[in-house]
Design an enzyme around this catalytic site. Sequence first.
Site, short mmCIF file in Angstrom:
data_model
loop_
_atom_site.label_atom_id
_atom_site.label_comp_id
_atom_site.label_asym_id
_atom_site.label_seq_id
_atom_site.Cartn_x
_atom_site.Cartn_y
_atom_site.Cartn_z
CG ASP A 69 11.39 -22.68 -16.81
OD1 ASP A 69 10.68 -21.76 -17.24
OD2 ASP A 69 12.32 -23.18 -17.48
CE LYS A 104 8.32 -21.95 -26.49
NZ LYS A 104 9.69 -21.52 -26.16
CB ALA A 135 8.37 -21.87 -20.67
CD1 TRP A 151 14.77 -26.64 -22.96
CD2 TRP A 151 15.10 -25.02 -21.46
NE1 TRP A 151 15.07 -25.49 -23.65
CE2 TRP A 151 15.27 -24.48 -22.76
CE3 TRP A 151 15.24 -24.18 -20.35
CZ2 TRP A 151 15.59 -23.14 -22.97
CZ3 TRP A 151 15.56 -22.85 -20.56
CH2 TRP A 151 15.73 -22.34 -21.86
#
Length: 394
Positions: free
Chosen positions: A208, A243, A210, A127
């Site tokens: 991470d 999300k 997400a 990312w």
Amino acid sequence: MLGALRDQPADKILTLMQTFAQDPRADKIDLGVGVYRDAAGATPIMRAVKEAERQWWEEETTKSYLGLVGDPGFADAMTELVLGDAVGREQVAAAGTPGGTGAVRQAFELIRMANPRARVHVPDPTWPNHLSILAHLGIEAVPYRYFYDATGGVDADGMLTDLACVPRGDVVLLHGCCHNPTGADLNPAEWRAVVDTLNRTGATPMIDIAYQGFGDGLDADAAGARMIAGRCAETLIAASCSKNFGIYRERTGILLAVAQESRLRAVAQDNLAHLNRQNYSFPPDHGARLVTKVLGDAMLRAEWQAELERMRRSMLGLRAQLAEELRRLSGSDRFGFVAQHRGMFTLLGLSPAQVARLREEHGVYMLGDSRINVAGLSERTVPVLARAVVEVSG
């Protein structure tokens, strides 16, 4: 003073959004921005979240401050959601943050506090905001092999070879699931190999996560994070609720620091509170409160999980449709990896020039590296995209 400032590089996603908004074509397709969209192109509020919001509106009696790390109930609920029973709650320090990005930023800050010379090893690609934040903080980012362009899958051998060289004191950043931007995830055997490698080198893992729930399901998507947290001495985990709860603008995230030694957990908790105080004092509460209510109420949780599962299956269906349409039109399986990837994103493997042609000739907008947001498609637009991709890629 202000005259000494310099213009900053434009954010590629925001620039793409602006260009898309200015395009007058009615049939244009936005596959750039990373938000979930339904078949009508809307990003709806999930029903369980809406009901939790209604209940909280009736119950809330004050807008006074909470503690520096946010609501303890939120920390408990998110620790259970992400880690399950992989570790005891007494091993986990937690701090609420403004979104998953805030959790990533606080994790990097914590790393710098603990070891100013630490480097963070990141998958290639990753990312872009990982790299931007690291550069802003003056932390060296070291890429390790992750994605194999030829197959559209994980370069497991290259990754493990690179990770074997990471020294103790450095940090290895991993995507928990639904890798952004590639969509290519580690399988269970590869996760086990990563754990073994980290334990040999002494490097510290940071995860991470997400998109939990968008890949293979809530528990399956967290399996890698749970394996690492349960088997490594220390683990940092940045989790986002944007999300899977659809609360993007509420900026709801959490940073977890897992330590096998309870003494280190207490030190980590103290430092997480200190960092929050330096950056924004108290984290936002509204989104965290909604998540806590949904996860703590059996009926709301069941409704949320059912809706999340429909979203997940919708993306899987769009992936399968796109892969089949590309196979039919191209006469080959060179895009078969699209159906194997998970989450919102996939790298199509197109050149910047081909991406530019898609935008200029077909009104199809994606980032220059050919990352697409699968959730930006619909059954109607999949054939449109497939035809355009085959045309520009020969």
